[in-house]
Write an enzyme that holds these catalytic residues in place. Structure first.
Site, PDB file in Angstrom:
ATOM      1  N   GLU A   1      32.811  26.087 -13.416  1.00 53.25           N
ATOM      2  CA  GLU A   1      31.409  25.977 -12.987  1.00 53.25           C
ATOM      3  C   GLU A   1      31.000  27.245 -12.245  1.00 53.25           C
ATOM      4  OE1 GLU A   1      31.130  22.394 -10.669  1.00 53.25           O
ATOM      5  OE2 GLU A   1      31.778  21.141 -12.326  1.00 53.25           O
TER       6      GLU A   1
ATOM      7  N   HIS B   1      26.424  20.026 -11.812  1.00 54.05           N
ATOM      8  CA  HIS B   1      27.105  19.466 -10.630  1.00 54.05           C
ATOM      9  C   HIS B   1      26.059  19.151  -9.548  1.00 54.05           C
ATOM     10  CE1 HIS B   1      31.230  19.316  -8.456  1.00 54.05           C
ATOM     11  NE2 HIS B   1      30.398  18.436  -7.923  1.00 54.05           N
TER      12      HIS B   1
ATOM     13  N   ARG C   1      35.257  15.284 -11.291  1.00 51.68           N
ATOM     14  CA  ARG C   1      35.618  16.702 -11.236  1.00 51.68           C
ATOM     15  C   ARG C   1      36.006  17.160 -12.634  1.00 51.68           C
ATOM     16  NH1 ARG C   1      33.270  16.811  -7.216  1.00 51.68           N
ATOM     17  NH2 ARG C   1      33.907  17.428  -5.119  1.00 51.68           N
TER      18      ARG C   1
HETATM   19  N1  LIG Z   1      29.297  15.017  -8.962  1.00 51.13           N
HETATM   20  C1  LIG Z   1      29.167  15.031  -7.648  1.00 51.13           C
HETATM   21  O1  LIG Z   1      28.258  15.630  -7.104  1.00 51.13           O
HETATM   22  C2  LIG Z   1      30.151  14.276  -6.804  1.00 51.13           C
HETATM   23  C3  LIG Z   1      29.796  13.924  -5.505  1.00 51.13           C
HETATM   24  C4  LIG Z   1      30.704  13.188  -4.749  1.00 51.13           C
HETATM   25  C5  LIG Z   1      31.939  12.849  -5.261  1.00 51.13           C
HETATM   26  N2  LIG Z   1      32.278  13.245  -6.524  1.00 51.13           N
HETATM   27  C6  LIG Z   1      33.582  12.902  -7.088  1.00 51.13           C
HETATM   28  O2  LIG Z   1      33.595  11.533  -7.428  1.00 51.13           O
HETATM   29  C7  LIG Z   1      34.947  11.089  -7.471  1.00 51.13           C
HETATM   30  C8  LIG Z   1      35.100   9.749  -6.788  1.00 51.13           C
HETATM   31  O3  LIG Z   1      34.716   9.852  -5.418  1.00 51.13           O
HETATM   32  P1  LIG Z   1      34.871   8.590  -4.436  1.00 51.13           P
HETATM   33  O4  LIG Z   1      34.056   8.881  -3.234  1.00 51.13           O
HETATM   34  O5  LIG Z   1      34.644   7.327  -5.186  1.00 51.13           O
HETATM   35  O6  LIG Z   1      36.403   8.699  -4.062  1.00 51.13           O
HETATM   36  P2  LIG Z   1      37.359   7.515  -3.558  1.00 51.13           P
HETATM   37  O7  LIG Z   1      38.561   8.196  -3.012  1.00 51.13           O
HETATM   38  O8  LIG Z   1      36.632   6.539  -2.712  1.00 51.13           O
HETATM   39  O9  LIG Z   1      37.745   6.745  -4.905  1.00 51.13           O
HETATM   40  C9  LIG Z   1      38.581   7.314  -5.864  1.00 51.13           C
HETATM   41  C10 LIG Z   1      39.395   6.201  -6.481  1.00 51.13           C
HETATM   42  O10 LIG Z   1      40.220   6.786  -7.484  1.00 51.13           O
HETATM   43  C11 LIG Z   1      41.462   6.124  -7.444  1.00 51.13           C
HETATM   44  N3  LIG Z   1      42.517   6.863  -8.103  1.00 51.13           N
HETATM   45  C12 LIG Z   1      43.416   7.717  -7.574  1.00 51.13           C
HETATM   46  N4  LIG Z   1      44.262   8.136  -8.528  1.00 51.13           N
HETATM   47  C13 LIG Z   1      43.877   7.539  -9.687  1.00 51.13           C
HETATM   48  C14 LIG Z   1      44.365   7.575 -11.015  1.00 51.13           C
HETATM   49  N5  LIG Z   1      45.410   8.323 -11.346  1.00 51.13           N
HETATM   50  N6  LIG Z   1      43.739   6.826 -11.942  1.00 51.13           N
HETATM   51  C15 LIG Z   1      42.675   6.062 -11.614  1.00 51.13           C
HETATM   52  N7  LIG Z   1      42.171   5.983 -10.373  1.00 51.13           N
HETATM   53  C16 LIG Z   1      42.768   6.723  -9.419  1.00 51.13           C
HETATM   54  C17 LIG Z   1      41.707   5.893  -5.961  1.00 51.13           C
HETATM   55  O11 LIG Z   1      42.663   4.857  -5.769  1.00 51.13           O
HETATM   56  C18 LIG Z   1      40.327   5.522  -5.468  1.00 51.13           C
HETATM   57  O12 LIG Z   1      40.126   4.122  -5.498  1.00 51.13           O
HETATM   58  C19 LIG Z   1      35.764  12.206  -6.834  1.00 51.13           C
HETATM   59  O13 LIG Z   1      36.344  12.977  -7.881  1.00 51.13           O
HETATM   60  C20 LIG Z   1      34.755  13.044  -6.134  1.00 51.13           C
HETATM   61  O14 LIG Z   1      35.179  14.377  -6.028  1.00 51.13           O
HETATM   62  C21 LIG Z   1      31.396  13.937  -7.298  1.00 51.13           C
END
Ligand SMILES: NC(=O)c1ccc[n+]([C@@H]2O[C@H](COP(=O)([O-])OP(=O)(O)OC[C@H]3O[C@@H](n4cnc5c(N)ncnc54)[C@H](O)[C@@H]3O)[C@@H](O)[C@H]2O)c1
Length: 349
Positions: free
Chosen positions: A274, A293, A245
């Site tokens: 965005e 995105h 994000r």
């Molecule tokens: N670009 C896109 O189209 C798109 C699509 C889907 C998801 N995303 C984004 O990808 C990211 C990850 O998604 P996900 O499905 O792996 O989520 P997830 O919740 O499975 O994994 C996120 C991880 O981040 C960790 N985390 C939380 N706080 C943290 C911190 N301060 N420092 C480091 N790690 C921390 C959590 O413990 C978790 O393991 C999210 O931001 C989501 O919004 C983007």
């Protein structure tokens, strides 16, 4: 059809001409499932309670689902978001009414991890530069030796976050023979171990990685987690990739670091705003590759997201706990368990 399990799709799943917004989202397994009735709601910015009064599960794209969207009938059991973001859903209000809010991490895991790999290979392979050289003919060809790519063997791939997508990125990157490090305060140590990822503190990810990737959620604690101080820790040869994000990164600080060539470059699928303002200086930089995105948007991505929602909805219909529930505390409430037991007795477990 009083006995059917009624599933509503928000109106924006159909374009104004009636064709599907996402043709790869296959609704047939739901529509053709015995006992299911699928309805499309009238489009609008917010779901109205009367639209879902006689609905069991809602599959939601963009409209808001607020406390006012919850019908008094208490029939609605679940709101299943098409994707993994759920800022358009009032989760607390759903929890208070013992309704599940479901997202689709299974649908985005591989597509986003593949998108990160795309950035890694395009940046280190200098793909866009070499594309430009080729288009400028002999003059471009003559400059080939000025634009060496970066080999990845033995280099360090770092991640801020090793959840659903972060772990999959490491899984896909295994054949690249890189070193893997990650910071995640809630890391599953067994997953990290299995993938050969060394868990380190946050600054170490920035200091030691040749490629820093961001794979954590946007939360108050992670807003501008990547700031000028952290970026200053990066090697001048390192690349920065954000597909998570935009606001996790202080974009002004990142722009400065890239303008001053204090890092090698960046791959950005997400930005603080965005779409960005056309005059945003980051858009002028030649050491950044952008995507709107949407780098993970593929036929398989939307098919997978849709399939995950369909699976969750059918699980509920047959009295099974669905995957991808955001408000997991609901699952142990008496109200939710009564709902599931009721569905199981009507539709079979
Ligand atoms: N670009 C896109 O189209 C798109 C699509 C889907 C998801 N995303 C984004 O990808 C990211 C990850 O998604 P996900 O499905 O792996 O989520 P997830 O919740 O499975 O994994 C996120 C991880 O981040 C960790 N985390 C939380 N706080 C943290 C911190 N301060 N420092 C480091 N790690 C921390 C959590 O413990 C978790 O393991 C999210 O931001 C989501 O919004 C983007």
């Amino acid at each position: 059809m009083a006995d059917s399990f009624r599933v509503a799709l928000s109106g924006d799943f159909r374009k104004p001409d009636g064709t599907p917004t996402f043709p790869d989202f296959d609704v047939a397994p739901l529509r053709d499932h015995a006992g299911v009735e699928v309805v499309f709601l009238e489009p609008g910015p917010e779901i109205k309670a009367e639209q879902v009064a006689d609905i069991d599960a809602l599959i939601l794209l963009v409209p808001r689902f607020s406390a006012a969207s919850i019908p008094a009938s208490s029939r609605l059991a679940a709101v299943a978001r098409f994707g993994v973001g759920y800022d358009n859903v009032d989760v607390a209000a759903c929890t208070a009414k013992e309704m599940a809010v479901v997202i689709t991490p299974d649908g985005v895991r591989r597509p986003v991890a593949a998108a990160i790999l795309t950035f890694i290979l395009a940046l280190t392979g200098k793909l866009f530069t070499k594309d430009r050289l080729t288009r400028s003919g002999p003059e471009g060809f003559a400059k080939r030796t000025d634009h060496m790519g970066v080999g990845l063997v033995g280099k360090t791939l770092g991640s801020v976050g090793i959840g659903n997508i972060g772990a999959e990125m490491f899984r896909l990157a295994r054949p690249l023979d890189m070193k893997f490090i990650a910071h995640d305060p809630f890391a599953d140590a067994a997953v990290a171990k299995e993938l050969g990822v060394k868990l380190v503190d946050l600054d170490t990810v920035f200091r030691e990685s040749d490629i820093v990737t961001v794979n954590c959620p946007l939360m108050p604690e992670t807003r501008h987690l990547v700031d000028a101080d952290r970026l200053a820790l990066m090697k001048p040869t390192a690349y920065f990739i954000n597909t998570a994000r935009g606001p996790i990164v202080d974009q002004k600080a990142l722009t400065r670091v890239l303008q001053e060539r204090r890092i090698a470059g960046a791959g950005l699928d997400v930005l603080e705003k965005e779409p960005p303002d056309e005059e945003d200086p980051i858009l002028r930089l030649d050491n950044v590759i952008f995507a709107p995105h949407a780098l993970c948007w593929t036929d398989q991505c939307f098919a997978g997201i849709g399939a995950a929602d369909v699976r969750a909805v059918l699980d509920i219909m047959h009295g099974r706990q669905p995957r991808g529930v955001v408000n997991r505390e609901v699952l142990s409430t008496a109200g939710w368990q009564r709902r599931l037991a009721g569905y199981a007795s009507r539709f079979g477990a």
